[in-house]
Scaffold this motif. Structure first.
Motif: not given
Ligand code: PEP
Ligand code: MN
Length: 332
Positions: A123, A129, A182, A269
């Protein structure tokens, strides 16, 4: 349909559904065939269907999602990424790498290390964001190029985020799995665009989304034609501030009941705290997650984003040893 219903009776029902201007989707099961009805905007009057020969019962599904539900697809969906299989009954996958791609040295070093330790996918965010505009926003196109380089060096398939519908085709050139963050779970234009490509999508749960909203978001991608959707729980907003988010582990068995799509957990997260990542990774696997996605950085103290929740290489190595024992205990 009744378990003794024959093909002619099934075809008659399909024709009746089509004559109502709707779509019929036969779902053969081990006992009987069900026929899913799609395309209605509201309640359907089932008078034309319920008395046809071979029909056992008509069930009105009022959920905002249908195609991703178990009712429509009783068997779990397996998603293939290169030679890695993700889903029901498969060994849980491990996706590892930094929060963001920061430099060639950082991403290649991390990729080589996590590959050696046993990660299945790499990843790394190129488009980030971030909560505020004054922090590192990602290397964007250069980040994608560096991910391609890391893939070339290690063979690890790439998971990376796409933030806008406009960038889907660009990111799809580099990514093996496109991630929806998200904050974008209900960016419906983005979801629809991702529904039109053939690469798998990793859809993260919105930080304030209900399970129903989460599955309805997956339905946007699925119903456009892309059936390769992996769900990812990454923690939700609660009153608690000691952790970054609250990890909702109950979604794993619940989504397994409600949907046929694979579900993975992002404990990084979810907790925001490095020390909590290994225990929550293991808890996720015990609860039946089809994989985990963890942030790993060679020098977390120098990370441009999410250092406090990133595992060191050594920390990841220790976690992978523990996961190895756990997965063999679980029978994989
Ligand atoms: C990420 O995984 O890089 C990320 C930004 O996560 P989330 O969208 O869950 O905050
Ligand atoms: Mn991050």
């Amino acid at each position: 349909m009744h378990h003794k219903a024959n093909n002619k009776q099934i075809d008659t029902v399909i024709t009746a559904v089509k004559n109502m201007g709707l779509t019929a989707k036969p779902i053969p099961g081990s006992q009987r065939t069900a026929i899913g009805v799609l395309g209605n905007k509201g309640y359907i009057d089932d008078l034309n269907i319920r008395d046809l020969p071979g029909v056992k019962e008509v069930i009105h599904v009022t959920k905002p999602y249908k195609m991703v539900s178990r009712d429509f697809h009783p068997r779990g969906t397996i998603i293939k990424v290169a030679d890695v299989e993700i889903g029901e009954g498969k060994r849980p996958v491990v996706i590892a790498g930094p929060c963001a791609v920061e430099s060639e040295n950082q991403i290649v070093r991390t990729a080589v290390a996590v590959k050696r330790i046993g990660a299945d996918l790499l990843r790394g965010g190129a488009f980030k964001p971030r909560t505020g505009p004054h922090t590192f926003q990602g290397l964007e196109k250069e980040g994608l190029r560096l991910l391609a380089l890391a893939k070339k060096k290690t063979g690890l398939p790439i998971v990376t985020e796409v933030m806008t519908p406009e960038n889907v085709s660009l990111v799809a050139k580099y990514a093996d799995v496109l991630q929806v963050g998200t904050r974008n779970m209900q960016n419906f234009d983005l979801l629809k665009e991702l529904g039109r490509i053939s690469k798998p999508v990793l859809l993260k749960r919105g930080m304030s989304a209900t399970i129903e909203e989460f599955l309805a978001a997956a339905e946007y991608i699925y119903s456009e034609g892309n059936h390769k959707v992996i769900l990812c729980e990454r923690g939700i907003r609660t009153f608690e501030t000691a952790t970054r988010n609250s990890l909702d582990l109950s979604v794993i068995p619940l989504i397994n009941e409600l949907s046929h799509l694979p579900v993975i957990i992002d404990p990084s997260h979810a907790t925001g705290k490095r020390s909590l990542v290994p225990p929550m990774s293991k808890a996720a696997l015990v609860a039946g997650a089809n994989g985990i996605m963890v942030e790993v950085h060679p020098e977390p103290d120098k990370a441009l984003s999410d250092g406090p929740q990133s595992l060191t290489i050594q920390g990841f190595e220790k976690l992978m040893r523990e996961i190895g024992k756990l997965t063999s205990f679980l029978g994989y």
